[in-house]
Motif scaffolding. Structure first.
Motif, PDB file in Angstrom:
ATOM      1  N   GLY A   1       0.268   1.603 -29.304  1.00 26.93           N
ATOM      2  CA  GLY A   1       1.492   1.764 -28.545  1.00 26.93           C
ATOM      3  C   GLY A   1       1.268   2.094 -27.089  1.00 26.93           C
ATOM      4  O   GLY A   1       2.187   1.985 -26.275  1.00 26.93           O
ATOM      5  N   GLU A   2       0.055   2.484 -26.742  1.00 27.18           N
ATOM      6  CA  GLU A   2      -0.263   2.845 -25.364  1.00 27.18           C
ATOM      7  C   GLU A   2      -0.818   1.661 -24.572  1.00 27.18           C
ATOM      8  O   GLU A   2      -1.080   1.781 -23.375  1.00 27.18           O
ATOM      9  CB  GLU A   2      -1.281   3.993 -25.361  1.00 27.18           C
ATOM     10  CG  GLU A   2      -0.775   5.243 -26.081  1.00 27.18           C
ATOM     11  CD  GLU A   2      -1.873   6.284 -26.255  1.00 27.18           C
ATOM     12  OE1 GLU A   2      -3.008   6.023 -25.780  1.00 27.18           O
ATOM     13  OE2 GLU A   2      -1.609   7.332 -26.871  1.00 27.18           O
TER      14      GLU A   2
ATOM     15  N   GLN B   1       8.636 -11.454 -36.021  1.00 34.74           N
ATOM     16  CA  GLN B   1       7.482 -11.047 -36.815  1.00 34.74           C
ATOM     17  C   GLN B   1       6.763  -9.865 -36.163  1.00 34.74           C
ATOM     18  O   GLN B   1       6.313  -8.944 -36.845  1.00 34.74           O
ATOM     19  CB  GLN B   1       6.510 -12.218 -36.961  1.00 34.74           C
ATOM     20  CG  GLN B   1       7.128 -13.488 -37.535  1.00 34.74           C
ATOM     21  CD  GLN B   1       7.824 -13.251 -38.850  1.00 34.74           C
ATOM     22  OE1 GLN B   1       7.246 -12.688 -39.775  1.00 34.74           O
ATOM     23  NE2 GLN B   1       9.073 -13.676 -38.940  1.00 34.74           N
ATOM     24  N   VAL B   2       6.667  -9.895 -34.830  1.00 32.93           N
ATOM     25  CA  VAL B   2       6.037  -8.787 -34.097  1.00 32.93           C
ATOM     26  C   VAL B   2       6.834  -7.507 -34.292  1.00 32.93           C
ATOM     27  O   VAL B   2       6.276  -6.434 -34.559  1.00 32.93           O
ATOM     28  CB  VAL B   2       5.915  -9.120 -32.598  1.00 32.93           C
ATOM     29  CG1 VAL B   2       5.380  -7.910 -31.822  1.00 32.93           C
ATOM     30  CG2 VAL B   2       5.002 -10.317 -32.390  1.00 32.93           C
ATOM     31  N   ASP B   3       8.147  -7.586 -34.148  1.00 37.10           N
ATOM     32  CA  ASP B   3       8.986  -6.397 -34.287  1.00 37.10           C
ATOM     33  C   ASP B   3       8.883  -5.817 -35.695  1.00 37.10           C
ATOM     34  O   ASP B   3       8.837  -4.584 -35.868  1.00 37.10           O
ATOM     35  CB  ASP B   3      10.437  -6.747 -33.957  1.00 37.10           C
ATOM     36  CG  ASP B   3      10.642  -7.084 -32.484  1.00 37.10           C
ATOM     37  OD1 ASP B   3       9.771  -6.715 -31.668  1.00 37.10           O
ATOM     38  OD2 ASP B   3      11.651  -7.724 -32.153  1.00 37.10           O
ATOM     39  N   SER B   4       8.838  -6.675 -36.703  1.00 37.08           N
ATOM     40  CA  SER B   4       8.690  -6.197 -38.083  1.00 37.08           C
ATOM     41  C   SER B   4       7.344  -5.508 -38.282  1.00 37.08           C
ATOM     42  O   SER B   4       7.250  -4.471 -38.954  1.00 37.08           O
ATOM     43  CB  SER B   4       8.827  -7.367 -39.064  1.00 37.08           C
ATOM     44  OG  SER B   4      10.112  -7.936 -39.002  1.00 37.08           O
ATOM     45  N   PHE B   5       6.293  -6.084 -37.704  1.00 38.33           N
ATOM     46  CA  PHE B   5       4.963  -5.484 -37.778  1.00 38.33           C
ATOM     47  C   PHE B   5       4.960  -4.090 -37.160  1.00 38.33           C
ATOM     48  O   PHE B   5       4.404  -3.143 -37.728  1.00 38.33           O
ATOM     49  CB  PHE B   5       3.959  -6.392 -37.052  1.00 38.33           C
ATOM     50  CG  PHE B   5       2.600  -5.782 -36.854  1.00 38.33           C
ATOM     51  CD1 PHE B   5       1.651  -5.812 -37.863  1.00 38.33           C
ATOM     52  CD2 PHE B   5       2.259  -5.191 -35.640  1.00 38.33           C
ATOM     53  CE1 PHE B   5       0.388  -5.248 -37.671  1.00 38.33           C
ATOM     54  CE2 PHE B   5       1.010  -4.629 -35.442  1.00 38.33           C
ATOM     55  CZ  PHE B   5       0.067  -4.653 -36.462  1.00 38.33           C
TER      56      PHE B   5
ATOM     57  N   ALA C   1       4.785   1.805 -37.501  1.00 39.34           N
ATOM     58  CA  ALA C   1       5.291   2.876 -36.630  1.00 39.34           C
ATOM     59  C   ALA C   1       4.706   2.778 -35.225  1.00 39.34           C
ATOM     60  O   ALA C   1       4.278   3.774 -34.636  1.00 39.34           O
ATOM     61  CB  ALA C   1       4.984   4.245 -37.240  1.00 39.34           C
ATOM     62  N   ILE C   2       4.678   1.559 -34.689  1.00 34.59           N
ATOM     63  CA  ILE C   2       4.160   1.332 -33.341  1.00 34.59           C
ATOM     64  C   ILE C   2       5.338   1.180 -32.391  1.00 34.59           C
ATOM     65  O   ILE C   2       6.234   0.364 -32.618  1.00 34.59           O
ATOM     66  CB  ILE C   2       3.288   0.061 -33.279  1.00 34.59           C
ATOM     67  CG1 ILE C   2       2.082   0.199 -34.207  1.00 34.59           C
ATOM     68  CG2 ILE C   2       2.838  -0.222 -31.846  1.00 34.59           C
ATOM     69  CD1 ILE C   2       1.306  -1.092 -34.370  1.00 34.59           C
ATOM     70  N   SER C   3       5.338   1.960 -31.346  1.00 34.64           N
ATOM     71  CA  SER C   3       6.360   1.847 -30.311  1.00 34.64           C
ATOM     72  C   SER C   3       5.736   1.152 -29.110  1.00 34.64           C
ATOM     73  O   SER C   3       4.860   1.713 -28.446  1.00 34.64           O
ATOM     74  CB  SER C   3       6.884   3.236 -29.923  1.00 34.64           C
ATOM     75  OG  SER C   3       7.837   3.134 -28.889  1.00 34.64           O
ATOM     76  N   LEU C   4       6.156  -0.079 -28.852  1.00 33.43           N
ATOM     77  CA  LEU C   4       5.549  -0.857 -27.772  1.00 33.43           C
ATOM     78  C   LEU C   4       5.895  -0.250 -26.418  1.00 33.43           C
ATOM     79  O   LEU C   4       7.059   0.007 -26.111  1.00 33.43           O
ATOM     80  CB  LEU C   4       6.038  -2.306 -27.819  1.00 33.43           C
ATOM     81  CG  LEU C   4       5.628  -3.117 -29.051  1.00 33.43           C
ATOM     82  CD1 LEU C   4       6.174  -4.530 -28.941  1.00 33.43           C
ATOM     83  CD2 LEU C   4       4.120  -3.148 -29.203  1.00 33.43           C
ATOM     84  N   SER C   5       4.860  -0.046 -25.630  1.00 38.26           N
ATOM     85  CA  SER C   5       5.070   0.505 -24.286  1.00 38.26           C
ATOM     86  C   SER C   5       5.393  -0.623 -23.317  1.00 38.26           C
ATOM     87  O   SER C   5       5.072  -1.775 -23.537  1.00 38.26           O
ATOM     88  CB  SER C   5       3.815   1.251 -23.821  1.00 38.26           C
ATOM     89  OG  SER C   5       2.715   0.356 -23.733  1.00 38.26           O
ATOM     90  N   LEU C   6       6.040  -0.270 -22.248  1.00 43.28           N
ATOM     91  CA  LEU C   6       6.332  -1.208 -21.175  1.00 43.28           C
ATOM     92  C   LEU C   6       5.496  -0.831 -19.967  1.00 43.28           C
ATOM     93  O   LEU C   6       5.157   0.341 -19.782  1.00 43.28           O
ATOM     94  CB  LEU C   6       7.827  -1.173 -20.840  1.00 43.28           C
ATOM     95  CG  LEU C   6       8.776  -1.609 -21.969  1.00 43.28           C
ATOM     96  CD1 LEU C   6      10.227  -1.440 -21.536  1.00 43.28           C
ATOM     97  CD2 LEU C   6       8.505  -3.045 -22.382  1.00 43.28           C
TER      98      LEU C   6
END
Length: 307
Positions: free
Chosen positions: A195-196, A211-215, A220-225
């Motif tokens: 997530g970092e 598919q990425v969002d479901s993964f 429990a990964i929060s994608l960083s911007l």
């Protein structure tokens, strides 16, 4: 028998709203007023006895009834245009195929199939136009009769309903990084570091992004911007090679780089079997011998890929 109340202006308005996903943009394209195009759609809905469009925050979208009509109306008008063009001898007897290709098949399947097609019975006299883009866009164009076939991983797309899909093989997405990336070569027992990182992702509103969002939810990964969103394989590869980013990539797009050590796959598997890659056609449209040849070229290329 076609209802005599349905006029060409009704179908043109319907197809343009389907294409533009907006009454205003469709009106501009047809050089008529927005009330005029809204009236044409209302009249058509009254004639067919069904609601054809749903309005939402992202514009308008086709209902199931609209998708069914699109599957027939688009190719019918396209065939009429081609008939008029044939009378004018527009192509001098030379055949054309219009193929939509998703990013999942750009690297290997499509080049291999195109090479085989050149040696098929109708290949030497047939030119091929290949259009790339997201599945929703390409499948909509297939329904409109603007494409003869779409190839790729697309079974999750809503727009595939009422179209004919033939499975060829399964292909998974992979999480890859450059060799110098901090996570390269490490066993990921904790997903928090993912997530970092910067990510290279399919754009939002695409089936691959779903598919990425479901993964990410499962792990429990929060994608960083910030992140990079693109369907371009060339841009994704170069960016990943030159930056500390995680690329969610189709296996065929990175297989050679993985074998050569130019890219490294993370230890956390994104998918096991992967999605179904295949070819999609509009069953309401009569096929051609050239399109049959191209479909067989795809089957042969797919079979060769799996050996």
């Amino acid at each position: 028998m076609l209802n005599h109340r349905i006029k060409l202006r009704h179908l043109n308005a319907f197809l343009e709203v389907s294409r533009r996903r907006s009454f205003a943009r469709a009106a501009d394209s047809l050089a008529i007023t927005q009330p005029g195009i809204s009236k044409a759609i209302r009249e058509l809905e009254d004639i067919v006895g069904a609601t054809l469009f749903e309005r939402g925050a992202q514009g308008v979208s086709l209902t199931q009834a609209g998708l069914t009509l699109l599957r027939h109306a688009g190719p019918a008008l396209k065939a009429l245009e081609e008939g008029v063009g044939a009378l004018a001898d527009a192509h001098g007897g030379h055949a054309w195929l219009r193929i939509g290709a998703l990013s999942t098949v750009e690297s290997r399947l499509m080049p291999a199939a195109l090479g085989r097609f050149q040696t098929s019975p109708h290949g030497p006299t047939t030119s091929v136009t290949v259009v790339t883009g997201a599945s929703a866009y390409l499948l909509s164009r297939l329904s409109l009769g603007e494409l003869d076939m779409v190839v790729g991983r697309m079974t999750e797309a809503r727009e595939i309903r009422d179209l004919a899909f033939e499975h060829l093989y399964y292909e998974s997405l992979r999480l890859v990084v450059r060799p110098g990336h901090g996570l390269a070569g490490h066993v990921l027992e904790d997903t928090a570091p993912l997530g970092e990182c910067r990510w290279v992702l399919p754009p939002q509103q695409t089936t691959l992004r779903q598919q990425v969002d479901s993964f990410c939810v499962r792990h429990a990964i929060s994608l960083s911007l910030p992140c990079l969103e693109t369907l371009s394989l060339t841009l994704s590869r170069r960016y990943t090679l030159e930056n500390d980013a995680i690329w969610v990539a189709p296996f065929d797009a990175v297989d050679d780089d993985l074998q050569a050590g130019r890219l490294v796959e993370l230890s956390l598997a994104f998918e096991h079997q992967g999605g179904s890659v295949g070819l999609c056609t509009n069953a309401s449209v009569d096929t051609s011998l050239a399109l049959d040849d191209f479909a067989e070229s795809l089957r042969q290329a797919a079979a060769e890929r799996q050996h």
